[in-house]
Enzyme design. Structure first.
Site, PDB file in Angstrom:
ATOM      1  N   ASP A 184      52.754  34.485  62.347  1.00  7.32           N
ATOM      2  CA  ASP A 184      54.106  34.277  61.822  1.00  7.32           C
ATOM      3  C   ASP A 184      54.747  32.992  62.344  1.00  7.32           C
ATOM      4  O   ASP A 184      55.690  32.486  61.748  1.00  7.32           O
ATOM      5  CB  ASP A 184      54.999  35.478  62.139  1.00  7.32           C
ATOM      6  CG  ASP A 184      54.576  36.715  61.360  1.00  7.32           C
ATOM      7  OD1 ASP A 184      54.199  36.567  60.183  1.00  7.32           O
ATOM      8  OD2 ASP A 184      54.611  37.820  61.934  1.00  7.32           O
ATOM      9  N   LYS A 242      49.279  36.841  52.753  1.00  9.11           N
ATOM     10  CA  LYS A 242      50.417  37.667  53.168  1.00  9.11           C
ATOM     11  C   LYS A 242      51.332  37.846  51.967  1.00  9.11           C
ATOM     12  O   LYS A 242      50.874  37.936  50.847  1.00  9.11           O
ATOM     13  CB  LYS A 242      51.116  37.015  54.360  1.00  9.11           C
ATOM     14  CG  LYS A 242      50.277  37.172  55.640  1.00  9.11           C
ATOM     15  CD  LYS A 242      51.049  36.913  56.882  1.00  9.11           C
ATOM     16  CE  LYS A 242      52.038  37.965  57.170  1.00  9.11           C
ATOM     17  NZ  LYS A 242      52.074  38.647  58.377  1.00  9.11           N
ATOM     18  N   ARG A 287      51.429  31.168  52.308  1.00 12.62           N
ATOM     19  CA  ARG A 287      52.289  30.412  53.230  1.00 12.62           C
ATOM     20  C   ARG A 287      51.752  29.014  53.497  1.00 12.62           C
ATOM     21  O   ARG A 287      52.528  28.096  53.742  1.00 12.62           O
ATOM     22  CB  ARG A 287      52.449  31.163  54.549  1.00 12.62           C
ATOM     23  CG  ARG A 287      53.251  32.427  54.405  1.00 12.62           C
ATOM     24  CD  ARG A 287      53.479  33.051  55.754  1.00 12.62           C
ATOM     25  NE  ARG A 287      54.119  34.347  55.627  1.00 12.62           N
ATOM     26  CZ  ARG A 287      54.475  35.067  56.653  1.00 12.62           C
ATOM     27  NH1 ARG A 287      54.264  34.653  57.870  1.00 12.62           N
ATOM     28  NH2 ARG A 287      55.047  36.240  56.458  1.00 12.62           N
TER      29      ARG A 287
END
Length: 76
Positions: A30, A57, A61
Site C-alpha cells: 500500500d 488490487k 495501481r
C-alpha cells in the site's frame, strides 16, 4: 492520528540505490504508490520488483501511478 515512517538502509556502503523486492514488496504494497511519487526526488530513484499484486488490487495501481507521474512531468 497514527504516524508511520519508512526508512531505507542500504547494505552496500555509500550506495544510493534503493530496491524494494520480495517480501518487502508484499509488506509495503500500500505504500509503494507513495514511494513512487517521491522516487523522482531521490538521487538514484527507487526500483520496485515483485509487486504484481499492485496490478490486480482494486485497480491497476502501477498504471495509475505511472500515468499521474507523467502528468506531473516525470520521465522514465
Amino acid at each position: 492520528m497514527a504516524k508511520w515512517w519508512v526508512r531505507f538502509r542500504s547494505k552496500a556502503h555509500n550506495s544510493r540505490e534503493t530496491i524494494i523486492q520480495g517480501s518487502d514488496s508484499a509488506a509495503l504494497i500500500d505504500e509503494i504508490p507513495v514511494l513512487a511519487a517521491i522516487a523522482p526526488y531521490t538521487q538514484q530513484g527507487i526500483e520496485v520488483r515483485d509487486a504484481r499484486e499492485l496490478r490486480v488490487k482494486e485497480s491497476d495501481r502501477i498504471a495509475a501511478v505511472a500515468a499521474n507521474l507523467r502528468l506531473m512531468g516525470a520521465q522514465g
